[in-house]
Enzyme design. Structure first.
Site, PDB file in Angstrom:
ATOM      1  N   GLY A  12       0.844  -1.190   0.000  1.00 12.19           N
ATOM      2  CA  GLY A  12       0.000   0.000   0.000  1.00 12.19           C
ATOM      3  C   GLY A  12       0.879   1.240   0.000  1.00 12.19           C
ATOM      4  N   LEU A  14       2.512   3.174   2.552  1.00 10.87           N
ATOM      5  CA  LEU A  14       3.804   3.156   3.243  1.00 10.87           C
ATOM      6  C   LEU A  14       4.673   1.985   2.800  1.00 10.87           C
ATOM      7  CD1 LEU A  14       3.759   4.243   6.972  1.00 10.87           C
ATOM      8  CD2 LEU A  14       4.176   5.559   4.917  1.00 10.87           C
ATOM      9  N   GLY A  15       4.062   0.828   2.568  1.00 11.07           N
ATOM     10  CA  GLY A  15       4.831  -0.337   2.126  1.00 11.07           C
ATOM     11  C   GLY A  15       5.556  -0.025   0.821  1.00 11.07           C
ATOM     12  N   ASN A 106      -0.004   2.552  12.793  1.00  8.95           N
ATOM     13  CA  ASN A 106      -0.336   3.717  13.595  1.00  8.95           C
ATOM     14  C   ASN A 106      -1.091   3.258  14.838  1.00  8.95           C
ATOM     15  OD1 ASN A 106      -0.369   6.436  14.008  1.00  8.95           O
ATOM     16  ND2 ASN A 106      -1.752   6.906  12.314  1.00  8.95           N
ATOM     17  N   LYS A 185       1.958  10.253  19.690  1.00 11.10           N
ATOM     18  CA  LYS A 185       1.322  10.396  18.377  1.00 11.10           C
ATOM     19  C   LYS A 185      -0.166  10.019  18.478  1.00 11.10           C
ATOM     20  CE  LYS A 185       1.963   9.503  13.513  1.00 11.10           C
ATOM     21  NZ  LYS A 185       1.864   8.370  12.621  1.00 11.10           N
ATOM     22  N   ASN A 189      -3.400  12.389  17.764  1.00  8.24           N
ATOM     23  CA  ASN A 189      -4.436  11.910  16.860  1.00  8.24           C
ATOM     24  C   ASN A 189      -5.811  11.985  17.531  1.00  8.24           C
ATOM     25  OD1 ASN A 189      -6.253   9.867  15.676  1.00  8.24           O
ATOM     26  ND2 ASN A 189      -4.557   9.548  14.252  1.00  8.24           N
ATOM     27  N   ASN A 203      -8.353  20.615   9.822  1.00  8.67           N
ATOM     28  CA  ASN A 203      -7.744  20.709  11.156  1.00  8.67           C
ATOM     29  C   ASN A 203      -7.919  22.120  11.738  1.00  8.67           C
ATOM     30  OD1 ASN A 203      -7.034  18.105  10.753  1.00  8.67           O
ATOM     31  ND2 ASN A 203      -4.830  18.443  10.608  1.00  8.67           N
ATOM     32  N   SER A 253      -6.244  12.432   8.545  1.00 13.50           N
ATOM     33  CA  SER A 253      -6.311  11.126   7.873  1.00 13.50           C
ATOM     34  C   SER A 253      -7.643  10.441   8.151  1.00 13.50           C
ATOM     35  CB  SER A 253      -5.149  10.242   8.319  1.00 13.50           C
ATOM     36  OG  SER A 253      -5.127  10.153   9.728  1.00 13.50           O
ATOM     37  N   GLU A 265      -8.950   3.406  11.658  1.00 12.39           N
ATOM     38  CA  GLU A 265      -8.196   2.626  12.647  1.00 12.39           C
ATOM     39  C   GLU A 265      -8.635   3.004  14.071  1.00 12.39           C
ATOM     40  OE1 GLU A 265      -4.004   1.505  10.630  1.00 12.39           O
ATOM     41  OE2 GLU A 265      -4.291   3.657  10.789  1.00 12.39           O
TER      42      GLU A 265
HETATM   43  P1  NAP Z   1      -2.729   1.236   2.742  1.00 11.95           P
HETATM   44  O1  NAP Z   1      -2.294   2.192   1.691  1.00 11.95           O
HETATM   45  O2  NAP Z   1      -4.185   0.914   2.870  1.00 11.95           O
HETATM   46  O3  NAP Z   1      -1.907  -0.110   2.546  1.00 11.95           O
HETATM   47  C1  NAP Z   1      -2.147  -1.262   3.278  1.00 11.95           C
HETATM   48  C2  NAP Z   1      -1.751  -2.427   2.399  1.00 11.95           C
HETATM   49  O4  NAP Z   1      -1.827  -3.631   3.164  1.00 11.95           O
HETATM   50  C3  NAP Z   1      -2.668  -2.633   1.170  1.00 11.95           C
HETATM   51  O5  NAP Z   1      -1.862  -2.638   0.027  1.00 11.95           O
HETATM   52  C4  NAP Z   1      -3.294  -3.986   1.405  1.00 11.95           C
HETATM   53  O6  NAP Z   1      -3.443  -4.767   0.247  1.00 11.95           O
HETATM   54  C5  NAP Z   1      -2.260  -4.640   2.274  1.00 11.95           C
HETATM   55  N1  NAP Z   1      -2.771  -5.791   3.013  1.00 11.95           N
HETATM   56  C6  NAP Z   1      -3.783  -5.853   3.905  1.00 11.95           C
HETATM   57  N2  NAP Z   1      -3.941  -7.109   4.339  1.00 11.95           N
HETATM   58  C7  NAP Z   1      -3.012  -7.856   3.707  1.00 11.95           C
HETATM   59  C8  NAP Z   1      -2.680  -9.227   3.741  1.00 11.95           C
HETATM   60  N3  NAP Z   1      -3.342 -10.088   4.501  1.00 11.95           N
HETATM   61  N4  NAP Z   1      -1.655  -9.656   2.957  1.00 11.95           N
HETATM   62  C9  NAP Z   1      -0.976  -8.802   2.152  1.00 11.95           C
HETATM   63  N5  NAP Z   1      -1.253  -7.481   2.087  1.00 11.95           N
HETATM   64  C10 NAP Z   1      -2.259  -7.027   2.853  1.00 11.95           C
HETATM   65  O7  NAP Z   1      -2.263   1.732   4.190  1.00 11.95           O
HETATM   66  P2  NAP Z   1      -1.088   2.763   4.557  1.00 11.95           P
HETATM   67  O8  NAP Z   1      -1.594   4.146   4.383  1.00 11.95           O
HETATM   68  O9  NAP Z   1       0.173   2.358   3.905  1.00 11.95           O
HETATM   69  O10 NAP Z   1      -0.990   2.512   6.120  1.00 11.95           O
HETATM   70  C11 NAP Z   1      -0.290   1.435   6.709  1.00 11.95           C
HETATM   71  C12 NAP Z   1      -0.084   1.798   8.190  1.00 11.95           C
HETATM   72  O11 NAP Z   1       0.816   2.912   8.252  1.00 11.95           O
HETATM   73  C13 NAP Z   1      -1.367   2.265   8.880  1.00 11.95           C
HETATM   74  O12 NAP Z   1      -1.399   1.827  10.218  1.00 11.95           O
HETATM   75  C14 NAP Z   1      -1.279   3.779   8.812  1.00 11.95           C
HETATM   76  O13 NAP Z   1      -2.002   4.431   9.835  1.00 11.95           O
HETATM   77  C15 NAP Z   1       0.218   3.976   8.993  1.00 11.95           C
HETATM   78  N6  NAP Z   1       0.713   5.256   8.464  1.00 11.95           N
HETATM   79  C16 NAP Z   1       0.426   5.637   7.178  1.00 11.95           C
HETATM   80  C17 NAP Z   1       0.919   6.840   6.703  1.00 11.95           C
HETATM   81  C18 NAP Z   1       0.645   7.301   5.276  1.00 11.95           C
HETATM   82  O14 NAP Z   1       1.015   8.425   4.936  1.00 11.95           O
HETATM   83  N7  NAP Z   1       0.030   6.501   4.430  1.00 11.95           N
HETATM   84  C19 NAP Z   1       1.712   7.655   7.530  1.00 11.95           C
HETATM   85  C20 NAP Z   1       2.001   7.230   8.821  1.00 11.95           C
HETATM   86  C21 NAP Z   1       1.489   6.024   9.280  1.00 11.95           C
HETATM   87  P3  NAP Z   1      -4.451  -4.426  -0.960  1.00 11.95           P
HETATM   88  O15 NAP Z   1      -3.737  -3.375  -1.764  1.00 11.95           O
HETATM   89  O16 NAP Z   1      -4.541  -5.736  -1.650  1.00 11.95           O
HETATM   90  O17 NAP Z   1      -5.707  -3.952  -0.330  1.00 11.95           O
END
Ligand code: NAP
Length: 306
Positions: A12, A14-15, A106, A185, A189, A203, A253, A265
């Site tokens: 997703g 962050l990944g 988070n 954090k 939030n 905000n 968010s 979340e």
């Molecule tokens: P995201 O964009 O929704 O990505 C999550 C990913 O996890 C999706 O690609 C999803 O796959 C995958 N996933 C879920 N279940 C799975 C499984 N069983 N096997 C394999 N993949 C799986 O979320 P995100 O925004 O990156 O957030 C991730 C965490 O980081 C959260 O806790 C968020 O609060 C935290 N965070 C995010 C940010 C930011 O800017 N985005 C900043 C700070 C913290 P699919 O694509 O197939 O649905």
């Protein structure tokens, strides 16, 4: 010596941000996707795209599903908090006896649930202030500079592979008190995000609800002190006010999640504070009322409230 492979669970926002920067530095990376359908969709592309300041670069990072049999020495869990435990359980049998598992979620609660599932692994908690979003599948936009605080609640020593993050240009800092970082954090939030959802505002709109914000911060600080997190309570209201002013034009968010019909979340944010307060018999009427109003709001929109 060959570098250890970074297995990234969840491609997703962050990944992808982590995977592409690691790959850009020439480090070995594998994406772990949820199933064959997602793997097929990914393999039909040229790879994972990283976008920053109008520049786009695509990296052909190999991917696999949860059920591949390659052993995992280093796992970056980049799912949402509500998916993390189940996703890690599905690859637990692939972790080596000395595996390191980085948890990017988070809030609080999901990290301990994951750690309990994999007692042999070293779990490293990460608190990230970087910002990213997907403009389309398999493409990430780097939206906000920040940093990543890493720490381990069981062992103080920083792992040697932090150098690889440096090599990859991933800003980071090791901290001996990651729990305090995560609690702080989480408190920020809780003081901002739910109110932006309920008042339907950016905000900065919370400046018109200053009394409510002040009262919430006082209660949050009290709960933090009672649960042994006084450091996270210090100067909370001041920082909340600073964040509100500095991000006045932004939608939180949680606001964006609700507006786009995505699951929040809440359980790991406001829900975790309320559960912690209840567990230590600490009265938190304002936080509980806020949680109930938020749940009502989510239910009315057909969104999960856990
Ligand atoms: P995201 O964009 O929704 O990505 C999550 C990913 O996890 C999706 O690609 C999803 O796959 C995958 N996933 C879920 N279940 C799975 C499984 N069983 N096997 C394999 N993949 C799986 O979320 P995100 O925004 O990156 O957030 C991730 C965490 O980081 C959260 O806790 C968020 O609060 C935290 N965070 C995010 C940010 C930011 O800017 N985005 C900043 C700070 C913290 P699919 O694509 O197939 O649905």
């Amino acid at each position: 010596m060959n570098s250890v492979c970074w297995h990234v669970l969840g491609a997703g926002s962050l990944g992808s941000l982590w995977a592409t920067r690691l790959a850009r530095a020439g480090l070995p990376v594998r994406l772990i996707l949820r199933d064959k359908a997602r793997l097929t969709a990914y393999n039909a592309q040229a790879g994972l795209a990283f976008n920053e300041k109008g520049q786009r670069q695509t990296f052909a990072i190999p991917a696999q599903t949860l059920s591949a049999d390659e052993p995992i020495q280093r796992l970056l869990v980049a799912c949402k908090a509500y998916d993390a435990e189940r996703a890690v359980a599905a690859v637990a049998h692939r972790l080596t006896a000395t595996a390191d598992v980085l948890l990017l979620q988070n809030g609080l609660g999901s990290q301990d649930a994951v750690a309990a599932r994999i007692p042999e692994a070293r779990c490293i908690f990460v608190s990230s202030t970087e910002g990213a979003y997907r403009d389309e599948d398999w493409s990430v936009m780097f939206a906000g500079q920040g940093s990543n605080w890493l720490g381990d609640t069981q062992h103080d020593a920083a792992p040697a592979w932090l150098d690889e993050l440096k090599q990859a240009g991933i800003p980071h800092q090791w901290t001996a008190d990651i729990a305090e970082r995560l609690w702080r954090k989480l408190a920020l939030n809780c003081a901002i995000n739910p109110l932006t959802v309920l008042h339907q505002c950016r905000n900065g709109g919370l400046q018109a609800h200053a009394e409510q914000v002040t009262a919430l911060c006082a209660e949050l600080a009290h709960v933090l002190q009672r649960c042994g997190q006084s450091g996270a309570a210090e100067g909370l209201l001041d920082q909340v006010q600073q964040v509100i002013a500095a991000t006045a034009g932004n939608y939180s968010s949680m606001y964006q999640d609700v507006a786009q019909g995505r699951r929040t979340e809440i359980r790991y944010l406001l829900g975790h504070v309320c559960a912690t307060a209840a567990a230590i018999d600490c009265a938190a009427p304002k936080l509980n009322q806020l949680r109930l109003r938020l749940i009502e709001h989510l239910n009315a929109r057909g969104l999960p409230s856990d």
